[in-house]
Write an enzyme that holds these catalytic residues in place. Structure first.
Site, short mmCIF file in Angstrom:
data_model
loop_
_atom_site.label_atom_id
_atom_site.label_comp_id
_atom_site.label_asym_id
_atom_site.label_seq_id
_atom_site.Cartn_x
_atom_site.Cartn_y
_atom_site.Cartn_z
N TYR A 143 0.82 -1.21 0.00
CA TYR A 143 0.00 0.00 0.00
C TYR A 143 0.85 1.26 0.00
O TYR A 143 0.41 2.31 -0.46
CB TYR A 143 -0.91 0.03 1.22
CG TYR A 143 -2.25 -0.63 1.02
CD1 TYR A 143 -2.34 -1.97 0.67
CD2 TYR A 143 -3.43 0.08 1.21
CE1 TYR A 143 -3.57 -2.58 0.50
CE2 TYR A 143 -4.66 -0.52 1.04
CZ TYR A 143 -4.73 -1.84 0.69
OH TYR A 143 -5.95 -2.43 0.52
N LYS A 194 3.05 -15.27 1.98
CA LYS A 194 3.37 -16.22 0.91
C LYS A 194 4.89 -16.38 0.86
O LYS A 194 5.56 -15.92 -0.07
CB LYS A 194 2.76 -15.80 -0.43
CG LYS A 194 1.34 -16.38 -0.53
CD LYS A 194 0.68 -16.22 -1.86
CE LYS A 194 1.31 -17.02 -2.98
NZ LYS A 194 0.90 -18.46 -2.99
N ASP A 227 -3.02 -17.98 0.22
CA ASP A 227 -4.05 -18.61 -0.63
C ASP A 227 -4.74 -19.75 0.11
O ASP A 227 -5.96 -19.91 0.07
CB ASP A 227 -3.45 -19.07 -1.97
CG ASP A 227 -2.21 -19.93 -1.83
OD1 ASP A 227 -1.61 -19.97 -0.73
OD2 ASP A 227 -1.81 -20.57 -2.82
N ASP A 251 -6.37 -7.10 3.80
CA ASP A 251 -7.51 -6.43 3.15
C ASP A 251 -8.44 -7.49 2.57
O ASP A 251 -9.66 -7.45 2.78
CB ASP A 251 -6.98 -5.51 2.05
CG ASP A 251 -8.09 -4.77 1.32
OD1 ASP A 251 -9.01 -4.27 2.00
OD2 ASP A 251 -8.04 -4.71 0.09
N ASP A 255 -12.22 -9.24 4.23
CA ASP A 255 -13.50 -9.20 3.52
C ASP A 255 -14.12 -10.60 3.45
O ASP A 255 -15.33 -10.77 3.60
CB ASP A 255 -13.34 -8.66 2.09
CG ASP A 255 -13.61 -7.16 2.00
OD1 ASP A 255 -13.52 -6.48 3.04
OD2 ASP A 255 -13.93 -6.67 0.90
C1 IPM Z 1 -10.47 -1.31 3.75
C2 IPM Z 1 -10.71 -0.66 2.42
C3 IPM Z 1 -9.57 0.29 2.14
C4 IPM Z 1 -8.33 -0.52 1.98
C5 IPM Z 1 -9.77 1.25 0.96
C6 IPM Z 1 -11.05 2.05 1.08
C7 IPM Z 1 -8.60 2.16 0.77
O1 IPM Z 1 -10.88 -1.63 1.45
O2 IPM Z 1 -10.36 -0.59 4.76
O3 IPM Z 1 -10.39 -2.55 3.80
O4 IPM Z 1 -8.05 -1.08 0.90
O5 IPM Z 1 -7.58 -0.63 2.96
MG MG Z 2 -10.90 -3.62 2.17
#
Ligand code: IPM
Ligand code: MG
Length: 370
Positions: A143, A194, A227, A251, A255
């Site tokens: 990032y 990884k 993975d 990230d 999710d």
């Molecule tokens: C998160 C989001 C952010 C990230 C974006 C909005 C920059 O997806 O907080 O997970 O990728 O970190």
């Molecule tokens: Mg995110």
């Protein structure tokens, strides 16, 4: 109780402001009935700040964040600002906050509320009772790594570059947060990278093992490729207690973990910096979900993730564990009553609006507090 705790509230864009309004009801309740109050300053961030000031985060707001005891963040972004050049987009406001506050440890719990176990796309037996914590490194890795950019090569083709980079101190400090937290949970850490294809992953694995052996021998440490971890999360999620991983893998895996719980609309997060001499950490709390521009302003959004982020703030920044628990029990209570926003609606339940949900949580807090 003293009221000099400084809280910066940044509602942001999309459903951020409407979710934050429900949190403010809870803050009011604590101020009125529990004498727990904060000096609250509200500011713009993301697209809202771009419209007003031409930048997703002004220097003044950045300074306010640095001077606050905690920052409560809503969500940023939307189609209106998608055409802007990369460095001017709403997301840069959030990334700047994370970087300049040095919030390197991002705690993303994935907790399945019993009343919602059927809302998951996975079968109930795989997710009921799930309580896992993902700790994502938040200020390093790809990032922020340099070099980065898009360049035009002599032959006219273009090349996009990002750099995955980690130093041992960066790995050590986030691993320590993971081991510490595991000690207060089931005592198990799974470190994810990884190492089979990336040198930064190899260093991550070696460093995790060293910190474990030297400082936390009583905690169980396992290593897993990212993975495989993605697969294991949907195959047998209850095998995990604490997962610790880098910025990009974190990230994505968070999710995935979020969806196990049935709705992104339920998940809070905390981003913490290093402890200062008094033990206090800079901190920002935000729901994991985004700004959901498609339903913004319709009073349909689920405010529970922002409300639960507020509860995390009470616990981690202000040591108000009882108050945090009251909020969390109230959220469980309203779900048990059958109240659902649209994102978690199911047969036989009662669909309610954002504001109804917020009001129900406050009523339940009052009932629980007696
Ligand atoms: C998160 C989001 C952010 C990230 C974006 C909005 C920059 O997806 O907080 O997970 O990728 O970190
Ligand atoms: Mg995110």
């Amino acid at each position: 109780m003293a009221s000099n705790r400084k809280l910066l509230v940044l509602p942001g864009d999309g459903i951020g402001p409407e979710c934050m309004s429900e949190v403010m009801r809870i803050a009011d309740w604590f101020a009125n009935y529990r004498s727990v109050s904060f000096d609250i300053t509200e500011e713009l961030v993301g697209g809202a700040a771009i419209d007003a000031h031409g930048t997703p985060l002004t220097d003044a707001t950045m300074q306010l964040a640095l001077d606050s005891d905690a920052v409560l963040f809503g969500a940023v972004g939307g189609p209106k600002w998608e055409e802007l050049e990369f460095a001017a987009r709403p997301e840069r406001g959030l990334l700047r906050l994370r970087k300049e506050m040095d919030l390197f440890a991002n705690l993303r719990p994935a907790l399945v509320f019993d009343a919602l176990a059927d809302a998951s796309t996975l079968k109930r037996e795989f997710v009921a009772g799930l309580d896992l914590m993902i700790i994502r490194e938040l200020t390093g890795g790809i990032y922020f790594g340099e070099p980065r950019g898009i360049e035009t090569l002599p032959d006219g083709t273009r090349r996009g570059i990002n750099t995955q980079v980690y130093t041992t101190p960066e790995i050590e400090r986030v691993l320590r947060v993971a081991f510490d937290l595991a000690g207060k949970r089931q005592g198990r850490v799974c470190s994810v990278e990884k190492a089979n294809v990336m040198e930064s992953g190899e260093l991550w694995r070696e460093t995790a093992q060293e910190i474990h052996d030297k400082e936390f021998p009583g905690i169980e440490l396992t290593h897993m490729y990212a993975d495989n971890c993605a697969m294991q999360l949907v195959r047998q999620p209850k095998q995990f207690d604490v997962i610790v991983t880098d910025n990009l893998f974190g990230d994505m895996l968070s999710d995935t973990a979020a969806m196990l719980t049935g709705s992104l609309g339920m998940l809070p997060s905390a981003s913490l910096g290093a402890a200062d001499a008094t033990g206090r950490r800079k901190a920002l709390y935000e729901p994991v979900h985004g700004s959901a521009p498609d339903i913004a302003g319709e009073n349909k959004a689920n405010p529970l993730a922002t409300i639960l982020s507020y509860a995390m703030m009470l616990r981690y920044s202000f040591d108000l564990g009882d108050e945090a628990e009251l909020v969390e029990r109230a959220v469980t209570g309203v779900l048990d009553q059958g109240l659902r926003t649209a994102d978690i609606m199911a047969d036989g339940k009662e669909e309610v609006s954002t504001t109804d949900m917020g009001a129900a949580v406050v009523d339940e807090m009052a009932a629980l507090a007696g």
